[in-house]
Design a protein around this motif. Structure first.
Motif, PDB file in Angstrom:
ATOM      1  N   ASP A 152      13.570   6.495  12.266  1.00 26.22           N
ATOM      2  CA  ASP A 152      12.745   5.752  13.213  1.00 26.22           C
ATOM      3  C   ASP A 152      11.449   5.282  12.544  1.00 26.22           C
ATOM      4  N   ASP A 153      10.565   4.704  13.336  1.00 22.33           N
ATOM      5  CA  ASP A 153       9.307   4.178  12.784  1.00 22.33           C
ATOM      6  C   ASP A 153       8.467   5.262  12.122  1.00 22.33           C
ATOM      7  N   ALA A 154       8.540   6.493  12.618  1.00 26.42           N
ATOM      8  CA  ALA A 154       7.766   7.581  12.004  1.00 26.42           C
ATOM      9  C   ALA A 154       8.280   7.872  10.592  1.00 26.42           C
ATOM     10  N   VAL A 155       9.587   7.805  10.389  1.00 24.49           N
ATOM     11  CA  VAL A 155      10.148   8.022   9.050  1.00 24.49           C
ATOM     12  C   VAL A 155       9.741   6.879   8.130  1.00 24.49           C
ATOM     13  N   VAL A 156       9.809   5.646   8.644  1.00 27.76           N
ATOM     14  CA  VAL A 156       9.402   4.491   7.834  1.00 27.76           C
ATOM     15  C   VAL A 156       7.946   4.649   7.402  1.00 27.76           C
ATOM     16  N   ARG A 157       7.077   5.041   8.327  1.00 27.35           N
ATOM     17  CA  ARG A 157       5.655   5.248   7.983  1.00 27.35           C
ATOM     18  C   ARG A 157       5.499   6.350   6.944  1.00 27.35           C
ATOM     19  N   ALA A 158       6.270   7.414   7.073  1.00 26.27           N
ATOM     20  CA  ALA A 158       6.174   8.517   6.110  1.00 26.27           C
ATOM     21  C   ALA A 158       6.604   8.077   4.711  1.00 26.27           C
ATOM     22  N   VAL A 159       7.647   7.256   4.626  1.00 21.64           N
ATOM     23  CA  VAL A 159       8.090   6.745   3.325  1.00 21.64           C
ATOM     24  C   VAL A 159       7.016   5.831   2.739  1.00 21.64           C
ATOM     25  N   GLU A 160       6.441   4.965   3.569  1.00 18.85           N
ATOM     26  CA  GLU A 160       5.368   4.088   3.090  1.00 18.85           C
ATOM     27  C   GLU A 160       4.145   4.889   2.671  1.00 18.85           C
ATOM     28  N   ASP A 161       3.801   5.909   3.448  1.00 19.21           N
ATOM     29  CA  ASP A 161       2.662   6.763   3.090  1.00 19.21           C
ATOM     30  C   ASP A 161       2.895   7.480   1.761  1.00 19.21           C
ATOM     31  N   ALA A 162       4.160   7.814   1.473  1.00 20.18           N
ATOM     32  CA  ALA A 162       4.481   8.511   0.225  1.00 20.18           C
ATOM     33  C   ALA A 162       4.220   7.653  -1.000  1.00 20.18           C
ATOM     34  N   VAL A 163       4.241   6.322  -0.838  1.00 16.74           N
ATOM     35  CA  VAL A 163       4.020   5.434  -1.993  1.00 16.74           C
ATOM     36  C   VAL A 163       2.636   4.792  -1.986  1.00 16.74           C
TER      37      VAL A 163
END
Length: 138
Positions: free
Chosen positions: A12-23
């Protein structure tokens, strides 16, 4: 936290944000994210859904793909791939890369997606409206 992994969780959007935050990093003016979404047609046939099967080592291989792309490009990348039963519109893969400029980030994200598709031991079974199914990537 290493955001790169294989999971049965909904992407979901929370996972997408977490992946973006990781980079993300202060020196990176570009963050490119790819979402691979289950579509309703493949090869001219109507698709009703997909089942993804993942080898137990899939997370390790996915992380190795990320490390390879980072080593080759010098950029920060991360990805999460879902397995299990997915329906039309579900997100199957989130991949992200960051760089100082957009072209580098686009190129690294594309390289990462291609590397994941080629190397990560995840297999897809497509279900069609006519009742047939087929395995892809075996």
């Amino acid at each position: 936290m290493n955001e790169s992994r294989v999971t049965q969780d909904v992407l979901d959007d929370a996972v997408v944000r977490a992946v973006e935050d990781a980079v993300a990093a202060p020196e990176c003016g570009a963050v490119v994210t790819f979402r691979g979404v289950v579509r309703d047609v493949d090869g001219g046939r109507d698709v009703t859904g997909l089942d993804y099967e993942a080898h137990p080592d899939a997370t390790d291989v996915l992380r190795a793909c990320c490390a390879q792309v980072t080593a080759e490009t010098g950029l920060r990348v991360a990805a999460v791939h879902r397995y299990g039963v997915l329906t039309i519109g579900d997100v199957a893969l989130v991949a992200s890369a960051s760089a100082g400029h957009r072209r580098e980030a686009f190129d690294a994200c594309s390289l990462l997606v291609e590397r994941i598709k080629a190397q990560v031991p995840i297999w897809k079974r497509q279900h069609f409206t006519d009742g047939d199914s087929e395995w892809v990537g075996l």
